[in-house]
Design a protein around this motif. Structure first.
Motif, PDB file in Angstrom:
ATOM      1  N   GLY A  70     -22.786  75.550  -1.259  1.00 47.27           N
ATOM      2  CA  GLY A  70     -24.214  75.658  -1.292  1.00 47.27           C
ATOM      3  C   GLY A  70     -25.278  74.818  -2.074  1.00 47.27           C
ATOM      4  N   ASN A  71     -24.249  73.776  -2.632  1.00 51.49           N
ATOM      5  CA  ASN A  71     -25.053  72.836  -3.757  1.00 51.49           C
ATOM      6  C   ASN A  71     -25.031  71.445  -3.106  1.00 51.49           C
ATOM      7  N   VAL A  72     -23.895  70.911  -2.546  1.00 50.92           N
ATOM      8  CA  VAL A  72     -23.922  69.506  -2.058  1.00 50.92           C
ATOM      9  C   VAL A  72     -23.382  69.655  -0.766  1.00 50.92           C
ATOM     10  N   ALA A  73     -23.580  68.500   0.046  1.00 50.64           N
ATOM     11  CA  ALA A  73     -22.815  68.276   1.381  1.00 50.64           C
ATOM     12  C   ALA A  73     -21.403  68.370   1.411  1.00 50.64           C
ATOM     13  N   LEU A  74     -20.670  69.023   2.058  1.00 51.83           N
ATOM     14  CA  LEU A  74     -19.201  69.234   2.233  1.00 51.83           C
ATOM     15  C   LEU A  74     -18.733  68.852   3.637  1.00 51.83           C
ATOM     16  N   HIS A  75     -17.667  68.037   3.571  1.00 47.51           N
ATOM     17  CA  HIS A  75     -16.988  67.631   4.815  1.00 47.51           C
ATOM     18  C   HIS A  75     -15.662  68.060   4.809  1.00 47.51           C
ATOM     19  N   LEU A  76     -15.174  69.358   4.465  1.00 51.16           N
ATOM     20  CA  LEU A  76     -13.697  69.509   4.127  1.00 51.16           C
ATOM     21  C   LEU A  76     -12.727  68.899   5.212  1.00 51.16           C
ATOM     22  N   HIS A  77     -13.051  69.046   6.651  1.00 52.26           N
ATOM     23  CA  HIS A  77     -12.043  68.820   7.620  1.00 52.26           C
ATOM     24  C   HIS A  77     -12.123  67.445   7.775  1.00 52.26           C
ATOM     25  N   ASP A  78     -13.336  66.840   7.802  1.00 52.22           N
ATOM     26  CA  ASP A  78     -13.327  65.307   8.150  1.00 52.22           C
ATOM     27  C   ASP A  78     -12.731  64.703   6.817  1.00 52.22           C
ATOM     28  N   TRP A  79     -12.719  65.110   5.540  1.00 53.55           N
ATOM     29  CA  TRP A  79     -12.129  64.506   4.546  1.00 53.55           C
ATOM     30  C   TRP A  79     -10.504  64.881   4.288  1.00 53.55           C
ATOM     31  N   ASN A  80     -10.190  65.659   5.400  1.00 52.70           N
ATOM     32  CA  ASN A  80      -8.766  65.987   5.518  1.00 52.70           C
ATOM     33  C   ASN A  80      -8.170  66.767   4.512  1.00 52.70           C
ATOM     34  N   ILE A  81      -9.019  67.644   3.889  1.00 52.38           N
ATOM     35  CA  ILE A  81      -8.789  68.248   2.429  1.00 52.38           C
ATOM     36  C   ILE A  81      -7.669  69.315   2.961  1.00 52.38           C
ATOM     37  N   ASP A  82      -6.686  69.764   2.157  1.00 55.23           N
ATOM     38  CA  ASP A  82      -5.640  70.679   2.658  1.00 55.23           C
ATOM     39  C   ASP A  82      -6.194  71.996   2.659  1.00 55.23           C
ATOM     40  N   PHE A  83      -6.694  72.169   1.601  1.00 60.24           N
ATOM     41  CA  PHE A  83      -7.382  73.595   1.445  1.00 60.24           C
ATOM     42  C   PHE A  83      -8.542  73.547   0.183  1.00 60.24           C
ATOM     43  N   ALA A  84      -9.388  74.393   0.254  1.00 63.75           N
ATOM     44  CA  ALA A  84     -10.292  74.656  -0.947  1.00 63.75           C
ATOM     45  C   ALA A  84     -10.646  76.137  -1.120  1.00 63.75           C
ATOM     46  N   VAL A  85     -11.257  76.460  -2.243  1.00 67.27           N
ATOM     47  CA  VAL A  85     -11.544  77.699  -2.674  1.00 67.27           C
ATOM     48  C   VAL A  85     -13.033  77.872  -3.347  1.00 67.27           C
ATOM     49  N   TRP A  86     -13.793  78.859  -3.352  1.00 67.14           N
ATOM     50  CA  TRP A  86     -15.010  78.923  -3.927  1.00 67.14           C
ATOM     51  C   TRP A  86     -15.411  80.258  -4.140  1.00 67.14           C
ATOM     52  N   CYS A  87     -16.360  80.602  -5.102  1.00 68.85           N
ATOM     53  CA  CYS A  87     -16.860  81.871  -5.051  1.00 68.85           C
ATOM     54  C   CYS A  87     -18.397  81.708  -4.528  1.00 68.85           C
ATOM     55  N   THR A  88     -18.951  82.833  -4.371  1.00 67.97           N
ATOM     56  CA  THR A  88     -20.146  82.893  -3.605  1.00 67.97           C
ATOM     57  C   THR A  88     -21.397  83.558  -4.436  1.00 67.97           C
ATOM     58  N   TYR A  89     -21.218  83.702  -5.754  1.00 69.50           N
ATOM     59  CA  TYR A  89     -22.196  84.155  -6.653  1.00 69.50           C
ATOM     60  C   TYR A  89     -23.087  83.237  -7.337  1.00 69.50           C
ATOM     61  N   LYS A  90     -22.641  81.879  -7.179  1.00 69.17           N
ATOM     62  CA  LYS A  90     -23.687  80.693  -7.949  1.00 69.17           C
ATOM     63  C   LYS A  90     -24.787  80.341  -6.934  1.00 69.17           C
ATOM     64  N   TYR A  91     -24.262  79.195  -6.191  1.00 75.53           N
ATOM     65  CA  TYR A  91     -25.590  78.662  -5.391  1.00 75.53           C
ATOM     66  C   TYR A  91     -25.638  79.564  -4.079  1.00 75.53           C
ATOM     67  N   LEU A  92     -24.533  80.349  -3.699  1.00 75.75           N
ATOM     68  CA  LEU A  92     -24.492  80.937  -2.311  1.00 75.75           C
ATOM     69  C   LEU A  92     -25.260  82.435  -2.597  1.00 75.75           C
ATOM     70  N   ASN A  93     -25.829  82.679  -3.742  1.00 79.05           N
ATOM     71  CA  ASN A  93     -26.554  83.851  -4.107  1.00 79.05           C
ATOM     72  C   ASN A  93     -26.069  85.132  -3.652  1.00 79.05           C
ATOM     73  N   SER A  94     -24.784  85.294  -3.814  1.00 81.19           N
ATOM     74  CA  SER A  94     -24.435  86.669  -3.088  1.00 81.19           C
ATOM     75  C   SER A  94     -23.777  87.752  -4.305  1.00 81.19           C
ATOM     76  N   SER A  95     -24.325  87.510  -5.172  1.00 77.98           N
ATOM     77  CA  SER A  95     -24.391  88.460  -6.393  1.00 77.98           C
ATOM     78  C   SER A  95     -23.068  88.442  -7.070  1.00 77.98           C
ATOM     79  N   PRO A  96     -23.184  88.631  -8.541  1.00 75.42           N
ATOM     80  CA  PRO A  96     -22.004  88.909  -9.204  1.00 75.42           C
ATOM     81  C   PRO A  96     -20.885  89.468  -8.695  1.00 75.42           C
ATOM     82  N   GLY A  97     -19.638  89.026  -8.874  1.00 74.49           N
ATOM     83  CA  GLY A  97     -18.538  90.132  -8.078  1.00 74.49           C
ATOM     84  C   GLY A  97     -18.709  89.819  -6.639  1.00 74.49           C
ATOM     85  N   GLY A  98     -19.199  89.127  -6.055  1.00 74.53           N
ATOM     86  CA  GLY A  98     -19.415  88.747  -4.642  1.00 74.53           C
ATOM     87  C   GLY A  98     -18.089  88.107  -4.200  1.00 74.53           C
ATOM     88  N   ILE A  99     -17.741  88.188  -2.807  1.00 76.05           N
ATOM     89  CA  ILE A  99     -16.285  87.725  -2.443  1.00 76.05           C
ATOM     90  C   ILE A  99     -16.114  86.232  -2.188  1.00 76.05           C
TER      91      ILE A  99
END
Length: 269
Positions: A70-99
């Motif tokens: 939610g902060n910078v442009a991400l191209h995870l598939h094109d970069w061939n990254i194996d996996f990634a994880v993130w929270c949603t309560y920071k830039y994605l604004n889904s509240s503390p404790g969000g999924i």
């Protein structure tokens, strides 16, 4: 575990140093795990280059995108990254404790033989309730699911994602560059007219919304002044203030007003 540190006298990591560390360790590396954006400095890492270096020595490559989603442009598939994880309560604004969120590259998601922390919800949905022994992974990202997702938290997250979809990440990142550039200008203008040392340690060429300010002289006092005057920033020991004008809901006027408050705080300090 091998950690990478900035060079002496520098605050941020150089991509060539990260790559060189991976190459020097060679095939002994099993996993390269890095953050997409450093929480302290706000530096955006070259995820494409790091992934290539990791794969070159036969390692899996994953990223913690807590400060990147939610902060910078991400191209995870094109970069061939194996996996990634993130929270949603920071830039994605889904509240503390969000999924949380997870990305599994399709080359891995379709391989059900890969070892994993297996949970009941990742088992073949057609046979899940037969309660048979053994684990048969779902052939996609669901095969890594450990528990049932919370419906109310998903509803809050959906409302946020709908706003992101309406605004569009290309438009948001374009505004972010201008907004953060203006913030940098304001901070430097305030700083050059005072004897109060403030150093921006976030690299101009590799950043998202966040600017990290190094304030060695009574930094906590200045942060408290900003906070009491309506600035929602963040303090990190021993002497760093993090400020992040977010393009989805912050304006250039907000940045200007921050500059005025910062100026007053310095004068009164």
């Amino acid at each position: 575990m091998v950690e990478v540190s900035p060079r002496e006298g520098e605050h941020t990591l150089r991509t060539e140093d990260i790559v060189q560390t991976i190459e020097s360790l060679g095939e002994s590396v099993a996993l390269v795990m890095f953050s997409g954006v450093n929480y302290y400095t706000g530096q955006v890492f070259d995820m494409d280059a790091i992934t290539k270096a990791g794969h070159k020595v036969g390692a899996y490559v994953g990223f913690d995108l807590a400060h990147a989603a939610g902060n910078v442009a991400l191209h995870l598939h094109d970069w061939n990254i194996d996996f990634a994880v993130w929270c949603t309560y920071k830039y994605l604004n889904s509240s503390p404790g969000g999924i949380s969120g997870v990305f599994i590259h399709e080359k891995n998601a379709s391989d059900t033989s890969l070892p994993r922390l297996a949970g009941w919800w990742g088992h073949n949905e057609d046979e899940r309730f037969l309660m048979k022994k053994g684990f048969e992974a779902m052939p996609n990202v669901d095969g890594w699911q450990l528990s049932n997702a919370q419906v109310l938290l998903q509803a809050a997250h959906l409302a946020s994602l709908q706003l992101f979809a309406q605004a569009g990440m290309p438009q948001l990142t374009a505004k972010s560059k201008k907004l953060t550039g203006y913030l940098e200008f304001v901070i430097r203008e305030v700083g050059q007219n005072s004897h109060y040392p403030i150093e921006i340690i976030t690299p101009t060429e590799a950043r998202g919304c966040q600017l990290s300010l190094l304030v060695p002289q009574e930094g906590k006092k200045l942060f408290d002044y900003l906070h009491t005057h309506g600035v929602v920033g963040d303090w990190r020991e021993p002497n760093s203030i993090r400020i992040a004008p977010v393009p989805l809901y912050n304006s250039f006027e907000d940045v200007y007003r921050f500059g005025q408050i910062l100026k007053n705080g310095i004068q009164q300090g």
